[in-house]
Design a protein around this motif. Structure first.
Motif: not given
Length: 815
Positions: A264-268, A236-243, A208-209, A227-229
């Motif tokens: 939100i759209l991915a969740n829907k 439950k939320v992981q963020v990745d920034v390579r560059r 669910g993340g 996570a809040e929206v």
């Protein structure tokens, strides 16, 4: 005796070679080859999933309006569309303001800038989503917008309360001053124009993340807001920034809305979703540098030394607070630049307008504040009939005068800012003296005067402007960082930290710090993408503090590992702790007889692993000494100041207003440089970007609040041909930071941006020559050729008025 040269290879043996890539060495950017060959992977380059959806947002048609009716049925039934959302479809929080509320993820009823997102479409392709979004039927009740700083000031229409700094009695000082001068300026904003636009790609997870790949300077904020929206816990939320393909502050808060909408759209839909803005949408719908309207009232003595000043800075903040409170604060902090204001009152307003919310940009309000200080210096010089450099030097912090005393009769130290911080380790007087000598300032000044006297239409200008820029987040809790370091059993090292790489070389510098600590070659250290599941609760990569914070955190992790390694080495080799050291990719052990045993680093690590020694550690750092009391407007918001100065020479065609930068000399203070080539590159790029802000880059809105400069055809960033023909950059040598930063280095990201002010000041100098330097031309920014031509005409009128006044005075004397 150790063998120095291997006769077979004519090279030093490994143990005799200094480790390659440690701090202080010039090393190329860790992704340089990937950048130029196209192998560097950005978010939009990542392989797409077969069921991935693409997003386009439908925005407001008006700057200020109420939504009366919205019909999205045609949008939903358009080819390829799989989901359409409005604010009613948001499972959790609907406001994603980064600090203060005011930024709805999607508008519910009232729109406050053209392009403000109302609904979002997810379709099987970007083209399908774009066509579908155009089918929306929305009826508005159009309201009157506030579009200018002047109107907002008149109406007291602010996003946050007014703030003030006060030192001494400015009103009394102005009243008693020998000379009193007033001035004003309008400093326009700036589009970030990063090469990689705003983009986020989101993948739902089985629990669910969301897994979020984003081009963001602030992964933790993206994690928190997604996570809040969604109404889920942050873990439950992981963020990745390579560059990132450039950020400049534009991806500090502005990246989060894309990730939130995509999530939100991915969740829907339960499908991966990518939201990549077109360049036009990016420029219209994301924030920019704040416009500022500045005024000053300054009193000086007979030498042009400031006795008191009242300064106002008013930022055009757009429709929401975003980061404007801190940005206007920093403009206030830097309204003195390098000069002692003595008795001073500095007032900052946060003006609300119905335009896209302004946001962070390199310098974070500091450049706009410094502009009023440099305006003052030029205006004082023209009023007093002195060279502007002379006036600047007289007013520098730390320049003491016997005739200027404090209330208790002591000579005024002239080293305290209007917000109560003492200016320590002040290098500017000697830095400026060195630059004026190496640039031949005074010789060139005389040559320029001769040229201008003989040239009727082409006029040259020269200006030396300094920079004193405070380093630290002005919000105290952001001044912290974490890091994670692993050593594997083959001696290779893995590094992760909370900073993000946007082309500035942060990853390289922090890797060099790790290589320095372990005395290994740089290619031993592998830096991973910035991930919120490796280093949590990170601060944004901003405020020029990326290396200061993350470098120290990484070093802390290294020191923790080394402590364990050295304890193991003393036990394993039966020696005292001072008899073991790391050098040239080896552990060096000195026995009782003074003989050295050189153990390859990888072999030593393997021994430590077999000895059950921890080879991994987290590290942490928080900036010391800083504090600020907002109630009193006093404190020490900055750990230290970075310094620099630039001399720029320009030539202006007074018939057209066109101009060229002939030469720029820069001397900049980076403390003990971690990587001279990276630092010089940052200085060169920052200067050109700062010059562009003040000369060519013009944001234009129409009277309805629509941005007209919304693409490269209508917005001119500096090109190669705009750079100085003769460009000389030098680092100040043998000046380690007076504060205990990482290896006594200093920040380099933002401070040199403000060196571009020297070009603007030189343009004013060239135009002022028309009136024999007796008039200070009005010149708002950007100083486009049109703006310069207007200044020329204003100066011509002032010259004629002065002639008339001189003639009238002569007639009166003769009579």
């Amino acid at each position: 005796m150790r063998k120095l040269i291997d006769t077979n290879t004519n090279e030093l043996p490994m143990r005799e070679r200094p480790s390659k890539g440690k701090t202080g060495q010039s090393m190329k950017h860790e992704s340089a080859e990937k950048h130029v060959t196209g192998k560097a992977v950005y978010v939009d380059d990542m392989p797409e999933y077969p069921n991935q959806l693409h997003v386009v947002v439908g925005g407001s048609k008006y700057a200020h309006a109420k939504i009366k009716l919205m019909n999205l049925s045609a949008v939903r039934s358009a080819p390829g569309v799989e989901a359409v959302i409005t604010v009613k479809d948001v499972p959790g929080h609907t406001d994603i303001g980064p600090v203060f509320p005011g930024d709805p993820v999607l508008v519910s009823d009232e729109c406050e800038f053209i392009g403000q997102p109302i609904f979002a479409v997810a379709a099987q392709s970007f083209e399908q989503a774009k066509k579908a979004a155009a089918l929306a039927e929305i009826e508005y009740d159009v309201l009157e917008p506030v579009l200018t700083v002047e109107k907002a000031l008149k109406d007291k229409f602010f996003v946050r309360p007014t703030h003030q700094h006060k030192r001494g009695d400015s009103a009394k000082a102005l009243e008693n001053a020998a000379h009193r001068i007033q001035g004003e300026q309008y400093v326009k904003g700036q589009e970030h124009f990063y090469l990689e636009g705003q983009v986020s790609s989101v993948v739902p997870t089985e629990d669910g993340g969301m897994e979020v790949f984003t081009s963001s300077q602030h992964p933790t904020e993206v994690q928190k807001l997604v996570a809040e929206v969604l109404g889920v816990s942050i873990n439950k939320v992981q963020v990745d920034v390579r560059r990132m393909g450039g950020g400049f502050g534009g991806k500090e808060t502005q990246a989060a809305p894309l990730a939130c909408i995509a999530a939100i759209l991915a969740n829907k839909t339960g499908k991966p979703v990518k939201y990549r803005m077109s360049r036009q949408d990016d420029m219209e719908m994301t924030g920019k540098r704040h416009d500022f309207y500045n005024t000053y009232d300054v009193g000086v003595d007979e030498q042009g030394i400031i006795q008191g000043a009242e300064i106002m800075v008013a930022g055009k903040c757009g429709n929401s607070p975003d980061l404007s409170d801190a940005i206007v604060d920093r403009a206030m902090f830097h309204s003195d630049n390098a000069y002692y204001l003595n008795n001073a009152t500095v007032t900052g307003h946060r003006c609300k307008t119905h335009t896209v919310s302004a946001t962070a940009y390199r310098g974070f309000g500091g450049p706009q504040g410094m502009m009023v200080a440099e305006l003052m210096m030029d205006d004082i010089a023209r009023h007093m009939g002195e060279d502007p450099l002379t006036i600047r030097k007289r007013n520098l912090y730390g320049i003491k005068y016997d005739h200027i005393k404090t209330d208790d009769g002591q000579i005024d130290e002239r080293n305290q800012t209007h917000y109560g911080q003492t200016v320590e380790h002040n290098l500017l007087p000697e830095l400026i003296e060195e630059l004026e000598n190496t640039s031949d300032y005074w010789k060139r000044r005389e040559e320029i005067k001769v040229f201008n006297a003989q040239s009727p239409f082409m006029k040259k200008g020269l200006a030396l402007t300094p920079v004193k820029f405070g380093i630290s987040f002005t919000v105290q809790f952001l001044n912290q960082a974490g890091a994670l370091v692993h050593i594997y059993t083959d001696g290779s090292i893995h590094l992760s930290h909370g900073g993000t790489e946007m082309g500035q070389g942060l990853f390289l510098k922090v890797a060099q710090i790790v290589a320095e600590e372990f005395q290994v070659d740089l290619d031993t250290v592998q830096v991973s993408s910035t991930r919120t599941d490796k280093v949590p609760n990170t601060s944004p990569t901003a405020a020029s503090s990326g290396t200061d914070l993350n470098g120290m955190a990484a070093r802390d992790a290294c020191l923790r590992i080394k402590d364990g390694l050295f304890k193991f080495a003393t036990e394993h080799y039966q020696v005292e702790e001072d008899k073991v050291r790391l050098e040239s990719n080896h552990l060096v052990v000195t026995n009782a007889a003074g003989e050295e045993q050189w153990v390859p680093f990888a072999d030593f690590v393997q021994q430590a692993y077999m000895g059950r020694v921890p080879l991994s550690s987290t590290g942490f750092y928080k900036t010391p000494k800083i504090h600020y009391d907002r109630e009193t407007g006093k404190g020490r918001p900055f750990y230290y100041y970075a310094n620099g100065a630039a001399v720029s020479e320009v030539i202006v065609d007074t018939l057209t207003g066109e101009y060229k930068v002939l030469r720029t000399d820069i001397l900049h203070d980076v403390g003990r440089s971690l990587n001279p080539s990276i630092d010089i590159g940052q200085i060169e790029g920052a200067f050109v970007q700062g010059m562009g802000w003040l000369t060519t880059e013009e944001l234009v809105w129409n009277n309805q609040g629509k941005l007209l400069s919304n693409g490269p055809a209508t917005y001119k960033i500096p090109a190669v041909g705009d750079a100085p023909i003769d460009f000389r950059v030098k680092l100040l040598e043998d000046r380690p930071n007076g504060e205990a930063t990482v290896y006594r280095s200093k920040a380099v990201g933002e401070p040199p941006f403000m060196l571009g002010i020297s070009v603007w000041s030189a343009l004013r100098d060239a135009v002022s020559s028309i009136a024999d330097y007796r008039f200070s031309p009005p010149m708002n920014t950007p100083a486009t050729p049109e703006c310069v031509l207007n200044a020329v005409m204003a100066t011509e009128r002032a010259k004629e008025a002065q002639w008339a006044q001189d003639a009238a005075t002569a007639d009166s004397v003769n009579a």
